[in-house]
Write a protein that holds these residues in place. Structure first.
Motif, mmCIF file in Angstrom:
data_model
loop_
_atom_site.group_PDB
_atom_site.id
_atom_site.type_symbol
_atom_site.label_atom_id
_atom_site.label_comp_id
_atom_site.label_asym_id
_atom_site.label_seq_id
_atom_site.Cartn_x
_atom_site.Cartn_y
_atom_site.Cartn_z
ATOM 1 N N GLU A 68 0.834 -1.206 0.000
ATOM 2 C CA GLU A 68 0.000 0.000 0.000
ATOM 3 C C GLU A 68 0.869 1.257 0.000
ATOM 4 O OE1 GLU A 68 -2.849 -0.051 3.196
ATOM 5 O OE2 GLU A 68 -3.585 -2.031 2.594
ATOM 6 N N TYR A 69 1.925 1.246 0.807
ATOM 7 C CA TYR A 69 2.841 2.376 0.871
ATOM 8 C C TYR A 69 3.503 2.594 -0.493
ATOM 9 C CZ TYR A 69 7.039 5.053 1.963
ATOM 10 O OH TYR A 69 8.040 5.994 1.956
ATOM 11 N N GLU A 109 2.429 1.683 -3.425
ATOM 12 C CA GLU A 109 1.404 2.157 -4.352
ATOM 13 C C GLU A 109 1.212 3.669 -4.214
ATOM 14 O OE1 GLU A 109 -2.873 0.675 -4.521
ATOM 15 O OE2 GLU A 109 -1.702 -1.165 -4.827
ATOM 16 N N LYS A 110 1.164 4.118 -2.967
ATOM 17 C CA LYS A 110 0.989 5.543 -2.692
ATOM 18 C C LYS A 110 2.181 6.346 -3.216
ATOM 19 C CE LYS A 110 0.367 8.625 1.273
ATOM 20 N NZ LYS A 110 0.296 8.693 2.732
ATOM 21 N N MET A 152 2.725 9.346 -6.615
ATOM 22 C CA MET A 152 3.155 10.730 -6.393
ATOM 23 C C MET A 152 4.052 11.202 -7.539
ATOM 24 S SD MET A 152 4.174 10.340 -2.383
ATOM 25 C CE MET A 152 3.954 11.983 -1.773
#
Length: 154
Positions: free
Chosen positions: A132-133, A135-136, A140
């Motif tokens: 998840e990290y 992906e985030k 960006m």
């Protein structure tokens, strides 16, 4: 689903993960995070130390460990390294066999009592959080934390 590879079925049934990434599979089942699978980790991967496997004979359990090592332990040091696993899986097309040991393992997190199960699901949570990290971060346009401090303006 009988024709699916054992590892693919294992990931779907035990971990509720639909796709199989060989590297992630290895890491997920490297319970002590030392970069290799020992005989004990192979037993855990196949669920052979679970209470539901109490009727499986020790000779059968030993045969499972021996067979997996014969397939993947190229240097004969008694453990399967991540490199041996990846090379065997990706380059040589080797797969984990289905030994016909079907266990009734309850994998609901709220019912966990065994330390190895708790550690196993903790590892799942860590892998999910990292994904998840990542992906985030990937979404960006600029990742400020990757810019060295001396180049930042405040």
């Amino acid at each position: 689903m009988q024709s699916a590879y054992w590892a693919t079925r294992h990931m779907a049934e035990e971990h509720h993960i639909a796709n199989l990434d060989p590297s992630a599979f290895f890491t997920l089942h490297d319970f002590d995070n030392d970069g290799s699978w020992s005989g004990d980790e192979i037993r855990l991967t196949y669920g052979l130390d679970d209470e539901s496997a109490k009727d499986v004979e020790e000779t059968k359990k030993a045969d499972v460990v021996k067979a997996v090592k014969e397939i993947f332990d190229k240097d004969g040091d008694g453990v399967v390294s991540k490199e041996e696993w990846i090379e065997g899986w990706m380059k040589e097309g080797k797969r984990l066999p289905d030994f016909g040991v079907r266990l009734m393992i309850d994998t609901r997190e709220e019912d966990l009592t065994h330390p190895e199960d708790i550690a196993h699901f903790k590892k799942h949570d860590e892998i999910d959080a990292q994904a998840e990290y990542q992906e985030k971060i990937d979404a960006m346009p600029i990742v400020e934390q990757n810019i060295p401090q001396k180049f930042r303006r405040y």
